[in-house]
Design an enzyme around this catalytic site. Structure first.
Site: not given
Length: 337
Positions: A144, A169
């Site tokens: 990501s 995350y």
């Protein structure tokens, strides 16, 4: 490569990736736990479009063949299942694996951190072990742009330090990259990480800005504009993302690389758009003006993202979808959903 496992097959990116692989003639098995992080009806809707009936895919561990594609199968399964996943690998002997399964969401990681530990950490190691013992030729996995945190240097390059994540995350995605590097080094497992930059399009996640904004605008509600609108994103249309995934799949890292059997790529649009411009484009396509509720920056969020995609471009990747084209395609789908 003929036999491919796609994890997260009921998800947004997973759904489009599976569709493309089927079109290209691959034998595809997809797994997903169909969790309720967001409305499961959208996940079942995607699966229905792939030829799976809800009654069949609701059953845990049930092998279901698509009624539309003879070379497509689905299992409802957790990535961290240490019994079911190894058995799946033994049965199919996958040539390649595309790992798109993960607990997503920056803000949700503040509320439910253990979901990220189970799926993004324990699940990823379980997958690495399966790939290792079954001699998978190439593992492509989703990282990501969140790993860049508040990196002041733009555009973001793969060589930049990413040691200071600002959300759990992001930390789990950086951990995935480190674990993949370890397995590539120790076991000569070819791995490729893709740092996704703000993917959007039809069938997208309802917790992401396009659907949140479009729903509020059409229902006459104010939209929440964080950091008082002073944000920009490298919005990347789903078709461009899927092209990049397939290009990566077919270009496994080699022994003579700087990091043998290991590579990382940014995959984005390479041309960031301000949040306000994105909202204006959405308003134009919907034919309605949004009421805007300006709000401060949220914990774990970042003011901007911007991908340097030059390394992936060398393999043939190119983002070709403009914001206007992408938003128009999304709105056409949104109106019919």
């Amino acid at each position: 490569m003929k036999s491919i496992l796609v994890t997260g097959g009921a998800g947004f990116i997973g759904y489009f990736t599976v569709k493309r692989l089927i079109q290209e003639g691959y034998h595809v098995v997809c797994i997903d736990n169909v969790n309720d992080y967001y409305d499961v009806n959208l996940k079942f809707y995607r699966l229905k479009e792939l030829g799976f009936q809800k009654d069949d895919v609701e059953v845990w561990g049930n092998k279901t063949q698509s009624v539309l594609h003879s070379n497509l199968f689905f299992y409802r399964m957790n990535l961290e299942d240490r019994n079911a996943l190894p058995l799946l690998f033994e049965e199919y002997q996958f040539d390649g694996v595309i790992n798109l399964a993960a607990q997503a969401g920056v803000r949700y990681s503040l509320e439910n951190p253990m979901a990220y530990v189970d799926s993004n950490l324990v699940g990823f190691v379980n997958l690495l072990e399966c790939c290792r013992y079954n001699k998978v030729k190439h593992l492509v996995y989703a990282s990501s742009s969140s790993v860049y945190g508040e990196n002041p240097k733009v555009p973001f390059g793969e060589e930049d330090r990413v040691d200071y994540p600002v959300s759990l995350y992001a930390a789990t995605k950086k951990a995935n990259e480190l674990m993949a590097h370890t397995y590539s080094h120790l076991y000569q497992l070819p791995t490729s990480g893709l740092r996704f930059f703000t993917v959007y399009g039809p069938y997208g996640r309802p917790d992401m800005a396009p659907i949140l904004f479009a729903s509020a605008i059409t229902e006459g509600r104010a939209i929440k504009v964080f950091n008082n609108g002073e944000m920009s994103r490298d919005f990347t249309y789903i078709d461009d993302i899927v092209n990049g995934i397939l290009i990566t799949l077919l270009n496994a890292p080699k022994e003579d690389f700087e990091h043998p059997y290991y590579q990382l790529f940014n995959i984005g649009n390479g041309s960031p758009v301000s949040l306000m411009e994105f909202i204006e484009t959405l308003e134009t396509e919907l034919g309605q003006v949004a009421e805007k509720n300006m709000m401060p920056m949220q914990p774990g969020d970042v003011p901007r993202t911007w991908a340097d995609t030059s390394n992936l471009n060398k393999l043939g990747y190119k983002s070709t979808t403009s914001i206007k084209e992408g938003v128009a395609s999304f709105v056409n789908w949104f109106k019919s959903y």
